[in-house]
Design a protein around this motif. Structure first.
Motif, PDB file in Angstrom:
ATOM      1  N   UNK A 142      -5.816 -40.555   1.058  1.00 28.89           N
ATOM      2  CA  UNK A 142      -4.864 -40.988   2.083  1.00 28.89           C
ATOM      3  C   UNK A 142      -4.331 -39.819   2.896  1.00 28.89           C
ATOM      4  N   UNK A 143      -4.160 -38.658   2.255  1.00 30.31           N
ATOM      5  CA  UNK A 143      -3.641 -37.502   2.991  1.00 30.31           C
ATOM      6  C   UNK A 143      -4.761 -36.641   3.575  1.00 30.31           C
ATOM      7  N   UNK A 144      -6.009 -37.044   3.318  1.00 30.27           N
ATOM      8  CA  UNK A 144      -7.184 -36.339   3.858  1.00 30.27           C
ATOM      9  C   UNK A 144      -7.212 -34.869   3.441  1.00 30.27           C
ATOM     10  N   UNK A 145      -6.814 -34.626   2.200  1.00 27.20           N
ATOM     11  CA  UNK A 145      -6.812 -33.252   1.662  1.00 27.20           C
ATOM     12  C   UNK A 145      -6.710 -33.336   0.147  1.00 27.20           C
ATOM     13  N   UNK A 146      -7.460 -32.505  -0.526  1.00 24.22           N
ATOM     14  CA  UNK A 146      -7.352 -32.444  -1.973  1.00 24.22           C
ATOM     15  C   UNK A 146      -8.262 -31.377  -2.540  1.00 24.22           C
ATOM     16  N   UNK A 147      -7.917 -30.960  -3.743  1.00 25.10           N
ATOM     17  CA  UNK A 147      -8.728 -29.977  -4.461  1.00 25.10           C
ATOM     18  C   UNK A 147      -8.912 -30.474  -5.895  1.00 25.10           C
ATOM     19  N   UNK A 148     -10.155 -30.570  -6.322  1.00 21.01           N
ATOM     20  CA  UNK A 148     -10.466 -30.896  -7.713  1.00 21.01           C
ATOM     21  C   UNK A 148     -11.251 -29.724  -8.283  1.00 21.01           C
ATOM     22  N   UNK A 149     -10.777 -29.205  -9.396  1.00 19.38           N
ATOM     23  CA  UNK A 149     -11.411 -28.049 -10.040  1.00 19.38           C
ATOM     24  C   UNK A 149     -11.741 -28.438 -11.475  1.00 19.38           C
ATOM     25  N   UNK A 150     -13.016 -28.444 -11.795  1.00 19.58           N
ATOM     26  CA  UNK A 150     -13.475 -28.742 -13.150  1.00 19.58           C
ATOM     27  C   UNK A 150     -13.809 -27.438 -13.868  1.00 19.58           C
ATOM     28  N   UNK A 151     -13.435 -27.339 -15.117  1.00 16.56           N
ATOM     29  CA  UNK A 151     -13.739 -26.134 -15.888  1.00 16.56           C
ATOM     30  C   UNK A 151     -14.980 -26.399 -16.727  1.00 16.56           C
ATOM     31  N   UNK A 152     -16.050 -25.689 -16.403  1.00 15.01           N
ATOM     32  CA  UNK A 152     -17.311 -25.817 -17.138  1.00 15.01           C
ATOM     33  C   UNK A 152     -17.393 -24.683 -18.164  1.00 15.01           C
ATOM     34  N   UNK A 153     -18.531 -24.030 -18.293  1.00 11.92           N
ATOM     35  CA  UNK A 153     -18.644 -23.016 -19.344  1.00 11.92           C
ATOM     36  C   UNK A 153     -19.895 -22.167 -19.156  1.00 11.92           C
ATOM     37  N   UNK A 154     -19.790 -20.928 -19.578  1.00 13.79           N
ATOM     38  CA  UNK A 154     -20.951 -20.039 -19.609  1.00 13.79           C
ATOM     39  C   UNK A 154     -22.019 -20.544 -20.562  1.00 13.79           C
TER      40      UNK A 154
END
Length: 261
Positions: A142-154
């Motif tokens: 709705x606000x046309x902005x966002x950040x999603x950060x997933x933590x994966x792994x080595x």
């Protein structure tokens, strides 16, 4: 128009300028999450931490001394309770940044894991990310902005034994990162992953010879020091900022040059 939307319309900000952002951070109180949460708070963000470890929560509370920190003790496998909690949070305003970090990492040979044990790892490491993303997405859109950060792994690069459910779960998160980046980009939402290297946290207690493991890590890294929580925090804060608005679908290794793609 709410204040957070106005912030994003006012022009690019320097990386780390996170004042006014509302951040949902799973597994935020322990390990690398603790230091990253403190850095987010110092940068002006409001942080909603979901972590089931009471001792870790109290440690973070005592160190943070910030009204902008909201500590929520929930078991992420209790899907109904988590959904209800997230809906209450979003009623108070959109979540601008989601960090899917919570994980468990049981260790033993593959053949010794029951199917139920493998599913338990998926429930925390993957299913919780699905639930959190589904709940915060409408307001981001709705606000046309966002950040999603997933933590994966080595560990996705191989080199570690006896962690197959954990590695499987991190592979799923990487796949979701790419799928969500493609699907959500049209709404101004970026989705990226951070792959931490071998950081000195409680997870290293699974190794019987700490000194030998430390040598093993440094031998594999180009940078000859161990990583710190600040190294992860810097990457998270950059990806959460306006400065990273043209970066999406990436898995960024923060590992001292262990892996080079």
């Amino acid at each position: 128009m709410n204040g957070s939307l106005h912030l994003r319309q006012s022009g690019p900000k320097a990386p780390g300028a996170l004042s006014g952002l509302r951040v949902l951070f799973t597994g935020a109180a322990g390990g690398l999450g603790h230091g990253t949460t403190l850095a987010l708070l110092a940068s002006g963000a409001e942080v909603f931490s979901i972590d089931r470890d009471h001792a870790h929560n109290e440690s973070l509370r005592s160190e943070a001394h910030a009204a902008r920190l909201h500590l929520i003790e929930r078991d992420l496998t209790d899907t109904d309770a988590v959904r209800a909690c997230l809906r209450d949070i979003v009623k108070g305003g959109a979540i601008n940044v989601l960090i899917n970090n919570a994980a468990i990492y049981p260790t033993k040979p593959f053949e010794d894991f029951t199917l139920e044990e493998q599913r338990a790892v998926q429930a925390v490491n993957v299913d919780a990310a699905l639930v959190c993303t589904a709940e915060v997405l409408p307001a981001m859109r709705a606000q046309n902005w966002g950040r999603i950060i997933n933590v994966t792994s080595i560990t996705l690069g191989g080199g570690w034994e006896n962690l197959s459910p954990y590695v499987q779960s991190k592979g799923a998160l990487l796949g979701l990162t790419r799928a969500w980046a493609r699907e959500f980009g049209k709404w101004g939402i970026t989705v990226n992953a951070i792959a931490p290297g071998a950081f000195p946290t409680d997870a290293e207690r699974i190794h019987p010879d700490p000194e030998a493991y430390n040598r093993f890590v440094l031998d594999h890294q180009a940078v000859k020091r161990r990583g710190t929580p600040n190294d992860i925090a810097a990457a998270v804060m950059f990806l959460a900022s306006d400065g990273a608005g043209f970066i999406t679908g990436q898995n960024i290794a923060v590992d001292g040059g262990w892996s080079m793609n």
